[in-house]
Structures are given as C-alpha cells and as structure tokens.
Design an enzyme around this catalytic site. Structure first.
Site, mmCIF file in Angstrom:
data_model
loop_
_atom_site.group_PDB
_atom_site.id
_atom_site.type_symbol
_atom_site.label_atom_id
_atom_site.label_comp_id
_atom_site.label_asym_id
_atom_site.label_seq_id
_atom_site.Cartn_x
_atom_site.Cartn_y
_atom_site.Cartn_z
ATOM 1 C CG ASP A 26 -34.910 -39.053 -29.605
ATOM 2 O OD1 ASP A 26 -33.980 -39.890 -29.623
ATOM 3 O OD2 ASP A 26 -35.826 -39.091 -28.772
ATOM 4 C CG HIS A 43 -25.519 -42.391 -33.352
ATOM 5 N ND1 HIS A 43 -26.642 -41.741 -32.894
ATOM 6 C CD2 HIS A 43 -25.184 -43.294 -32.390
ATOM 7 C CE1 HIS A 43 -26.966 -42.222 -31.701
ATOM 8 N NE2 HIS A 43 -26.110 -43.175 -31.370
ATOM 9 C CG LEU A 137 -27.027 -21.724 -40.976
ATOM 10 C CD1 LEU A 137 -28.395 -21.314 -40.420
ATOM 11 C CD2 LEU A 137 -27.168 -23.042 -41.751
#
Ligand code: FPP
Length: 258
Positions: A26, A43, A137
């Site tokens: 956020d 973004h 991962l």
C-alpha cells in the site's frame, strides 16, 4: 536497479526466517502524489519494489511470498487507473518470466481471473506453466482476489463433493491450498487493516505494519519486519510456559510451527 542481486550485511539466522510472507503493498498513490506525479507512476515504482523484495526473499531463504496486487474492490477505482494496472500486470508477465526461471521462482496467480481480458488470462496461464518446475521461491500474486470470495468458492467446491465439512476439507479448496499459512503479514503505507486479504490463512500470522510507502520498501525494511517477527512468541493458543517447555517457542530462536 539490479534485479535479484542486492546484497545486505546483517543476515538474520535461518531459524528466524518466516517460511511464508504475505504483503499488502500500500502507498503507491501517496508516493506519487508527494512527487506531483500521476498515481500510475507510483504503481510502476511499486513493481520495482516488488522485484527488490523478491530478490531479498531469495537471499534470505523465504520459501513463499504472496502479494496483494489487485483486490476485488479495486475495480471501483477510476477506469483509467484500473486499465493502467492491467497493462502493468501484462507487462510484468511478459517481461519477467525468464528472470523468474533463472532464479528458481515459481509464479502463482490467485483470485477470480475470469474477469480479466483473454490475453491477460492466457499470459497468466503461460507464466504459471513456464515456471511450474521451480521450487526455490513460490511467488503468488493475488489479483482480483478477496478473502471472502476465496472462502465462498472453496465452500461451493466442497459442497460438490462427498467430503466432510472439516477445516482441512475446506482448506483443500482454498486458492492458497498449495502453501503453508503466512508466518508474517506485512502492510506498508500506514494503514492497519487486513482489507479482505487471506482471511482464512492469516488466523495465526504475526502482523507487521509500517508507515513506509510501498515504492520505498527495500531490503532493510524487509529485514526490519523479519527482525520484529523473530522477537515474537508464537503460542497458537497455548501459554508461554507451555511453549517454552515444549521448546517450540514460535520464532523466538526455537523451531517454528507453521
Ligand atoms: C495500493 O496502493 C496498491 C495497489 C492497489 C496496486 C499494487 C500494485 C503494484 C505494487 C504494482 C503492480 C504489481 C504487479 C504484480 C503488476 P494505493 O494505490 O492504494 O496507494 P495509496 O493508498 O497511497 O493511494
């Protein structure tokens, strides 16, 4: 910025590393606004922060990283921002799969992707298939995801079987069924909410909130979150004495229970 290659000095002990970290990224809009830039620039910078975080998780030996890229509520944003986020997602899928493969990263996308356009849906399927053999991962992108949606779709699937209505029975149909529950949940950007992310899976996660805006989140910020996690005693409903007597004291130097 180098991709998958940042070095950091003070490494936490392997036993203090969460197996699974979930993040609400956020603060992109506020980061851009502070710089008189359009929200989209935040973004785009957020993607860089995500790359840095993937790199740092690889260095630290985190096995699962799950990030909230687009919530089921984000459709309510201005159409231009939604469109640009979709374009960014498309670009990431087109550009990063080769490097994910080079570093042993398996990509998963969870959420109701049926609302995305066909090109994006196909890119998601292709990226998941292309990285399916990787095990170092697991990087999961939650896109058009909501925790309530996830529980509902799992309940619907369970109701179509003869299986018993148990926690384990339901869990098998949740979109994160392939992963252990997150040990550590991080939310950047100063808000202290879970915002319909992984509602089932966060039941016993340790929560870490930071004012750092997502585009500024880096290896040091991740290490700070990991250090905070390492100081928690995970009791899973038991008393502190029980946990310490059993020698399985959460993350505090002992063996972790997931
Ligand atoms: C929240 O910041 C962020 C989002 C809704 C999108 C997160 C997207 C990225 C980090 C980049 C895209 C990632 C992928 C995988 C393509 P906000 O816009 O709510 O920020 P604000 O609270 O400051 O307005």
């Amino acid at each position: 910025m180098a991709f998958f290659s940042k070095n950091h000095s003070a490494s936490p002990a392997p036993s203090q590393i969460p197996r699974h970290i979930a993040i609400i990224m956020d603060g992109n809009g506020r980061w851009a606004k502070k710089r008189f830039m359009p929200r989209f620039a935040g973004h785009a910078k957020g993607v860089e922060a995500l790359k840095t975080t993937v790199s740092h998780c690889l260095e630290r030996g985190v096995e699962y990283l799950t990030v909230f890229a687009f919530s089921s509520e984000n459709w309510q944003r201005p159409p231009e921002e939604v469109g640009l986020l979709m374009q960014l997602f498309t670009k990431v899928l087109q550009q990063e799969v080769t490097r994910l493969n080079q570093h042993g990263v398996r990509l998963h996308v969870v959420g109701d992707v049926s609302r995305f356009d066909k090109t994006l849906q196909n890119l998601i399927l292709q990226a998941e298939a292309d990285t399916a053999g990787n095990t170092r991962l697991h990087l999961t992108i939650a896109a058009n995801y909501g925790g309530r949606w996830d529980m509902l779709q799992a309940a619907q699937k369970l109701s179509e079987t003869d299986a018993a209505w148990t926690e384990e029975g339901l869990r098998r149909h949740l979109s994160m069924a392939f992963a252990p529950d997150p040990d550590l949940f991080i939310r950047t950007g100063g808000e202290q909410r879970v915002s319909n992310f992984l509602l089932w899976q966060l039941a016993y996660s340790e929560l870490h909130f930071t004012d750092t805006l997502w585009p500024e989140f880096d290896g040091a910020a991740l290490d700070e979150a990991i250090a905070s996690f390492a100081n928690r005693e995970r009791r899973f409903g038991r008393t502190s004495d029980q946990v310490q007597g059993a020698g399985v004291g959460g993350s505090k130097g002992g063996e972790k229970i997931c």
